[in-house]
Motif scaffolding. Sequence first.
Motif, PDB file in Angstrom:
ATOM      1  N   ALA A   1       0.798  -1.231   0.000  1.00 15.50           N
ATOM      2  CA  ALA A   1       0.000   0.000   0.000  1.00 15.50           C
ATOM      3  C   ALA A   1       0.831   1.282   0.000  1.00 15.50           C
ATOM      4  CB  ALA A   1      -0.940   0.003   1.200  1.00 15.50           C
ATOM      5  N   THR A   2       1.969   1.271   0.668  1.00 18.77           N
ATOM      6  CA  THR A   2       2.813   2.465   0.735  1.00 18.77           C
ATOM      7  C   THR A   2       2.025   3.669   1.258  1.00 18.77           C
ATOM      8  OG1 THR A   2       3.809   1.626  -1.309  1.00 18.77           O
ATOM      9  CG2 THR A   2       4.601   3.733  -0.524  1.00 18.77           C
ATOM     10  N   ALA A   3       1.341   3.510   2.358  1.00 18.30           N
ATOM     11  CA  ALA A   3       0.583   4.605   2.948  1.00 18.30           C
ATOM     12  C   ALA A   3       1.548   5.627   3.547  1.00 18.30           C
ATOM     13  CB  ALA A   3      -0.359   4.076   4.017  1.00 18.30           C
ATOM     14  N   HIS A   4       1.456   6.866   3.075  1.00 13.69           N
ATOM     15  CA  HIS A   4       2.368   7.916   3.520  1.00 13.69           C
ATOM     16  C   HIS A   4       1.570   9.056   4.140  1.00 13.69           C
ATOM     17  CE1 HIS A   4       5.980  10.537   3.400  1.00 13.69           C
ATOM     18  NE2 HIS A   4       5.093  11.502   3.210  1.00 13.69           N
ATOM     19  N   ARG A   5       1.939   9.424   5.367  1.00 15.62           N
ATOM     20  CA  ARG A   5       1.351  10.574   6.038  1.00 15.62           C
ATOM     21  C   ARG A   5       2.502  11.378   6.643  1.00 15.62           C
ATOM     22  NH1 ARG A   5      -1.771   8.367   3.448  1.00 15.62           N
ATOM     23  NH2 ARG A   5      -3.907   7.721   3.912  1.00 15.62           N
ATOM     24  N   GLY A   6       2.900  12.438   5.953  1.00 21.71           N
ATOM     25  CA  GLY A   6       4.072  13.185   6.387  1.00 21.71           C
ATOM     26  C   GLY A   6       3.747  14.621   6.731  1.00 21.71           C
ATOM     27  N   ASP A   7       4.783  15.415   6.881  1.00 21.38           N
ATOM     28  CA  ASP A   7       4.608  16.826   7.229  1.00 21.38           C
ATOM     29  C   ASP A   7       4.075  17.642   6.059  1.00 21.38           C
ATOM     30  OD1 ASP A   7       5.590  16.419   9.805  1.00 21.38           O
ATOM     31  OD2 ASP A   7       7.666  16.786   9.199  1.00 21.38           O
ATOM     32  N   TYR A   8       4.345  17.195   4.828  1.00 28.53           N
ATOM     33  CA  TYR A   8       3.994  17.976   3.651  1.00 28.53           C
ATOM     34  C   TYR A   8       3.082  17.243   2.674  1.00 28.53           C
ATOM     35  CZ  TYR A   8       7.890  20.803   5.324  1.00 28.53           C
ATOM     36  OH  TYR A   8       8.727  21.571   6.099  1.00 28.53           O
ATOM     37  N   PHE A   9       3.060  15.904   2.717  1.00 24.88           N
ATOM     38  CA  PHE A   9       2.307  15.134   1.732  1.00 24.88           C
ATOM     39  C   PHE A   9       1.603  13.957   2.401  1.00 24.88           C
ATOM     40  CE2 PHE A   9       6.078  16.827  -0.510  1.00 24.88           C
ATOM     41  CZ  PHE A   9       5.446  17.612  -1.467  1.00 24.88           C
ATOM     42  N   ALA A  10       0.471  13.583   1.805  1.00 25.05           N
ATOM     43  CA  ALA A  10      -0.252  12.386   2.229  1.00 25.05           C
ATOM     44  C   ALA A  10      -0.763  11.677   0.980  1.00 25.05           C
ATOM     45  CB  ALA A  10      -1.421  12.755   3.141  1.00 25.05           C
ATOM     46  N   PHE A  11      -0.448  10.387   0.856  1.00 21.91           N
ATOM     47  CA  PHE A  11      -0.886   9.617  -0.309  1.00 21.91           C
ATOM     48  C   PHE A  11      -0.755   8.134   0.000  1.00 21.91           C
ATOM     49  CE2 PHE A  11       3.615  10.531  -0.775  1.00 21.91           C
ATOM     50  CZ  PHE A  11       4.153   9.278  -1.002  1.00 21.91           C
ATOM     51  N   ASP A  12      -1.411   7.342  -0.822  1.00 23.71           N
ATOM     52  CA  ASP A  12      -1.329   5.886  -0.719  1.00 23.71           C
ATOM     53  C   ASP A  12      -0.856   5.304  -2.040  1.00 23.71           C
ATOM     54  OD1 ASP A  12      -2.316   5.967   1.856  1.00 23.71           O
ATOM     55  OD2 ASP A  12      -4.393   5.626   1.256  1.00 23.71           O
ATOM     56  N   GLY A  13      -0.260   4.130  -1.968  1.00 27.98           N
ATOM     57  CA  GLY A  13       0.099   3.341  -3.143  1.00 27.98           C
ATOM     58  C   GLY A  13      -0.777   2.109  -3.196  1.00 27.98           C
ATOM     59  N   PRO A  14      -0.419   1.106  -3.968  1.00 28.02           N
ATOM     60  CA  PRO A  14       0.814   1.031  -4.766  1.00 28.02           C
ATOM     61  C   PRO A  14       0.717   1.860  -6.049  1.00 28.02           C
ATOM     62  CG  PRO A  14      -0.518  -0.919  -5.116  1.00 28.02           C
ATOM     63  CD  PRO A  14      -1.215  -0.133  -4.042  1.00 28.02           C
ATOM     64  N   LEU A  15       1.855   2.007  -6.704  1.00 24.88           N
ATOM     65  CA  LEU A  15       1.930   2.803  -7.920  1.00 24.88           C
ATOM     66  C   LEU A  15       1.392   2.012  -9.109  1.00 24.88           C
ATOM     67  CD1 LEU A  15       3.013   5.505  -9.106  1.00 24.88           C
ATOM     68  CD2 LEU A  15       5.129   4.282  -9.637  1.00 24.88           C
ATOM     69  N   ASN A  16       0.624   2.683  -9.946  1.00 24.86           N
ATOM     70  CA  ASN A  16       0.085   2.061 -11.161  1.00 24.86           C
ATOM     71  C   ASN A  16       1.074   2.239 -12.313  1.00 24.86           C
ATOM     72  OD1 ASN A  16      -1.556   0.864 -13.032  1.00 24.86           O
ATOM     73  ND2 ASN A  16      -2.947   2.604 -13.246  1.00 24.86           N
ATOM     74  N   ALA A  17       2.250   1.646 -12.154  1.00 26.09           N
ATOM     75  CA  ALA A  17       3.292   1.630 -13.188  1.00 26.09           C
ATOM     76  C   ALA A  17       4.221   0.473 -12.864  1.00 26.09           C
ATOM     77  CB  ALA A  17       4.074   2.944 -13.205  1.00 26.09           C
ATOM     78  N   VAL A  18       4.718  -0.196 -13.892  1.00 23.82           N
ATOM     79  CA  VAL A  18       5.538  -1.380 -13.651  1.00 23.82           C
ATOM     80  C   VAL A  18       6.923  -0.989 -13.141  1.00 23.82           C
ATOM     81  CG1 VAL A  18       4.332  -2.784 -15.353  1.00 23.82           C
ATOM     82  CG2 VAL A  18       6.325  -1.460 -16.052  1.00 23.82           C
ATOM     83  N   PRO A  19       7.597  -1.871 -12.424  1.00 27.03           N
ATOM     84  CA  PRO A  19       8.919  -1.553 -11.872  1.00 27.03           C
ATOM     85  C   PRO A  19       9.973  -1.419 -12.959  1.00 27.03           C
ATOM     86  CG  PRO A  19       8.371  -3.852 -11.475  1.00 27.03           C
ATOM     87  CD  PRO A  19       7.128  -3.213 -12.026  1.00 27.03           C
ATOM     88  N   PHE A  20      11.107  -0.848 -12.563  1.00 32.13           N
ATOM     89  CA  PHE A  20      12.196  -0.603 -13.495  1.00 32.13           C
ATOM     90  C   PHE A  20      13.066  -1.847 -13.656  1.00 32.13           C
ATOM     91  CE2 PHE A  20      11.558   3.556 -11.238  1.00 32.13           C
ATOM     92  CZ  PHE A  20      10.859   4.162 -12.265  1.00 32.13           C
ATOM     93  N   THR A  21      13.705  -1.942 -14.815  1.00 33.31           N
ATOM     94  CA  THR A  21      14.609  -3.057 -15.068  1.00 33.31           C
ATOM     95  C   THR A  21      16.070  -2.648 -14.976  1.00 33.31           C
ATOM     96  OG1 THR A  21      14.505  -2.595 -17.443  1.00 33.31           O
ATOM     97  CG2 THR A  21      12.940  -4.200 -16.560  1.00 33.31           C
ATOM     98  N   ALA A  22      16.375  -1.347 -15.109  1.00 38.34           N
ATOM     99  CA  ALA A  22      17.768  -0.898 -15.095  1.00 38.34           C
ATOM    100  C   ALA A  22      17.963   0.291 -14.157  1.00 38.34           C
ATOM    101  CB  ALA A  22      18.218  -0.530 -16.499  1.00 38.34           C
ATOM    102  N   GLY A  23      17.195   0.322 -13.084  1.00 40.81           N
ATOM    103  CA  GLY A  23      17.375   1.369 -12.101  1.00 40.81           C
ATOM    104  C   GLY A  23      16.383   2.505 -12.227  1.00 40.81           C
ATOM    105  N   GLU A  24      16.224   3.225 -11.142  1.00 36.73           N
ATOM    106  CA  GLU A  24      15.326   4.366 -11.085  1.00 36.73           C
ATOM    107  C   GLU A  24      15.933   5.561 -11.833  1.00 36.73           C
ATOM    108  OE1 GLU A  24      14.969   4.871  -6.890  1.00 36.73           O
ATOM    109  OE2 GLU A  24      13.844   2.997  -6.614  1.00 36.73           O
ATOM    110  N   PRO A  25      15.133   6.565 -12.141  1.00 43.34           N
ATOM    111  CA  PRO A  25      15.707   7.768 -12.752  1.00 43.34           C
ATOM    112  C   PRO A  25      16.848   8.344 -11.917  1.00 43.34           C
ATOM    113  CG  PRO A  25      13.316   7.835 -12.900  1.00 43.34           C
ATOM    114  CD  PRO A  25      13.660   6.647 -12.046  1.00 43.34           C
TER     115      PRO A  25
END
Length: 440
Positions: free
Chosen positions: A193-217
């Motif tokens: 789920a990646t539930a995030h509740r922080g000082d500046y942002f609040a959002f839930d996952g998971p992300l609707n995009a497939v994982p990377f094969t050669a590293g993140e940006p």
Amino acid sequence: MSGARLQHFGWFLARGFGPHGWGHPYLDWDWDWTRPDLYQQSARELEQAGFDFVLIEDAPSLGSPQTIDLRVRHAFGGPKHDPLLLAPYLFQATRALGVIPTVNPAAYLPYTAARQFATLQHLSGDRLGLNVVTDTASARHFGDAPQLGHDAAYDRAEEWLAGIRALWRSWDEGALVRDAASGVYVDGSRLHATAHRGDYFAFDGPLNAVPFTAGEPVIASPGGSGRGLGFAGANSDIQLALAPLHEKSVREYRAKIHAAAIERGRRPEDIKILFAIQPVIVASPEEADRVVAASLAPSDATLRLIAQRQSSDLETDLTALDLDAPLDAGIFGDHVSHGSIRRLTGDRDVATTPLRVHLTALARLGRLSDRSGFVGTAEEFADLIEELGEWGNDGVLLWGDLHPVTIHRTLDELVPVLRRRGILRRELLGDGLHANLRAF
């Protein structure tokens, strides 16, 4: 010189995706800055030259109501189009060149950012980078929250980037099955789920995009303040460095970045440090001497022009100030980049130094041959790069616009010299930006 070693080279599109050619004779080449052709041609030239990436500056705002006219009248600070949307055109025109648009955490909610950036990373063949900046003057365009101070903006950027990375990693290993025999494309039990509740942002996952094969940006960052260096040590793959290019300064700067990386559990070699240089490459030492001599006694008109440019960068009107009076450091808002202020004032005492002295220092050019500046021949510039390499440097970020005329003026003589000396690679790898950065 001895000890030549390969260096990484990037090109910094210093004025962003804006009116290229404006104010220069080469405007009459008739390139349309709003169309992709100009940038695509230059990107192909950079790739052929063996550059790792092009990094595109950006500021989403035209500035405060008091300084908008300063920014747009001569196109120093605007208009600018979105470099993230230029990136796909550059990817289409090249095979291996990395493209690093500037992004502002205030402008992108983490979930939207994570999904868009993941999409571009896949579309580009793993060649996307993100230059994360903390420009707070743009805050009024994205909501009515109070503008953050310098350090708080970095706190928000760290939370933003950590949240994006958590979303990118919300697919566990093995989640993407793609098994035609069973008909299973994704194992949903391996998404979290990646539930995030922080000082500046609040959002839930998971992300609707497939994982990377050669590293993140790839993550790049500027910044010379203690907080900025700490952000780089914790998060960045590329640090854009602005420092005097003498051995003590270069080694001290690199040591600070490396110490910040170690403090956050990373290795010093995880960060490539590239010093930004705007060279003036000329055909002969005699021509270099003439160019430098002509810059030593700038007219008041030249100083006013430099003041206009600095006013745009500093979001502060310097043009109305007395050239012969010292600056009041209080005129700069808390949001103004510390690095931008230092570019204006250098090591001079702000309380006692007239504005004329600061502007004259920016107008004056120096010779590569005696290390007083960056005017010189291709051979002299190669000497400097070799020297930086002997001090352990990772690479150089050449600074200029992306007009084909500028690219050729800078690189036509320089690239052959750098290659003959073993400083500049002949060909990029085809495995993404991370692979090119880690090749040496």
